[in-house]
Design an enzyme around this catalytic site. Sequence first.
Site, short mmCIF file in Angstrom:
data_model
loop_
_atom_site.label_atom_id
_atom_site.label_comp_id
_atom_site.label_asym_id
_atom_site.label_seq_id
_atom_site.Cartn_x
_atom_site.Cartn_y
_atom_site.Cartn_z
CE LYS A 181 33.71 93.97 39.44
NZ LYS A 181 34.83 93.82 40.36
CD GLU A 229 25.77 80.01 38.90
OE1 GLU A 229 26.21 80.83 38.05
OE2 GLU A 229 26.50 79.24 39.54
N GLY A 233 33.10 92.10 44.18
CA GLY A 233 31.76 91.55 44.41
C GLY A 233 31.42 91.39 45.88
NE ARG A 234 36.26 87.97 47.97
CZ ARG A 234 36.63 87.78 46.71
NH1 ARG A 234 35.72 87.53 45.78
NH2 ARG A 234 37.90 87.82 46.37
CD GLU A 248 34.23 84.38 45.70
OE1 GLU A 248 33.88 83.60 44.79
OE2 GLU A 248 33.56 85.39 46.00
CG HIS A 270 18.92 73.61 71.33
ND1 HIS A 270 18.66 72.95 72.52
CD2 HIS A 270 18.89 74.93 71.62
CE1 HIS A 270 18.45 73.85 73.47
NE2 HIS A 270 18.59 75.06 72.95
CE LYS A 279 32.22 81.63 38.16
NZ LYS A 279 32.50 83.06 38.05
#
Length: 532
Positions: free
Chosen positions: A207, A213, A270-271, A356, A387, A496
């Site tokens: 965005k 990253e 974003g999410r 978030e 399990h 950040k």
Amino acid sequence: MKPSIVDTPAWQALARHAETLRGKHLRQLFADDPERFARFSLETDGLLFDYSKQRVDAETLRLLAELARQADVAGWIERMFAGEPVNVSENRAALHVALRSGAARWPLPSGEDAMPGIRAGRERMRAFCDAVRGGTLRGYSGEPIRAVVNIGIGGSDLGPRMATAALAAYAHPSLRIRYVSNLDAADLAPVLEELDPRSTLFIVTSKTFTTPETLTNAKSARDWLLAAAGDAADAAMARQFAAVTANAGEALRFGIAGDRLFEFRDWVGGRFSLWSPVGLPLALAIGMDGFERMLAGAERMDRHFREAPAERNLPLLMALIGLWNIDFLGAWNLSISPYSQSLRWLPEYLQQLDMESNGKSRRPDGTPVGAHTAPVVWGGAGSNTQHAYFQLLHQGDWLIPSDFIAFAESDQPLPGHHDRLLANCLAQAEALAFGSDDGAPLRACSGNQPSSTLLLPRLTPETLGQLVAAYEHKVCAQAAIWGINPFDQWGAELGKKLAARLLPALTTATPVDTDTSTAGLIDWLRRHRRNA
Ligand code: F6P
């Protein structure tokens, strides 16, 4: 200053009511009411939501609906749909609902109509998908595109990654879709290893187009492609790099060609962005028709969320029950258990969506919420999880609610699996609720672990859209009640900033002003490098 939700009569009535329910076991609640399943389940548009195994009774539900009324959730929903700046700290609308709309017009408070831009974006995605999937868009050497790598992180990764895995049964048979997010080169390097630069398309999804990253991975991918292309580097860059972003300027500066740029507006969080061009790698996998079927499923859930009364409103009930568990029963975890290997990324996707968005303890005016907010969300695909960590759910002493998600039919064809899978899903919810006591203390399971079960006929683009939209609305309805803004994420900024400050200490041993622990760790790392 708006009074905190904890000061409302509805909240206080719920706190008193919680005392009366505290000692009651789910066994008792079921014994008291043979109609419990009918009373505490709801079906909308083929999605069944069973919350009868939650520690609630009719009075709980009545008080929770009253809480939603006193918090004016309905007013908040209307403001969001109307495009008002519900993202108050950034003074922005949150219009993911418009992205999946088939409406002719979506008027915004500014007078602008959102739909022409949204439709134009979908048309560009369609043309691009058709060209890639049909083999007419070719790489620098004339090879058709056979692999797509999405480079993005957080909301620019998890939505399309989750949905591409979920809808694998609908995917193009020979177009490989890969997702790279981690700054660790161990994410990108093996992906490059398996791919041919002549037939690989990269999509840089960000965005802001400033996320370190993503830019680090994008630069490495660009180096790899251009090194292979040699003299054809310009053609490679022009044809084989695309960007999805709200910051066109930065993407162009990176070298993305204008006709490979897919933009979206800053009112897409974003999410919440799967429905925007951020879904491009998914659309490449399943085709634009499949993508639009997913939008249509989500839109049906939007209509339900906007129109259904509180008592029959599926996302709102999910929100209220979640809030009840957190704030009145003290259950701070939420385990997500899709009994579907295809939904294996759903827990991580929901982790970002919920944590978030609502992992906040202050309201936009800076005052404390006064109550616990987002749960700690985690989970994994059943039956694997049985399990691994289900032992703790059955015999540990934490109160941990679960969401079980399953489908009547499998999305994959092998016979003999699906009924067994479903039997396990139902058995786990039953065991968690009712427990067992055959007299052997080490075998005893105390039960009374609450869960909800969401059932759908099968995993399709439409049902995935419905399911994801339901969770989005759950998160937003909870935020509306707590009085927090689910659309910002200031807490993600500090780390950040610190990472940028520490980097020179690692790369060039430049001294940085930091605490003795961090300085000691940097020193150790430098001394343990072979080329230090
Ligand atoms: O660090 C948090 C965050 O801003 C998320 O909210 C977002 O989804 C992610 O980083 C990626 O951001 P972008 O799409 O701008 O690269």
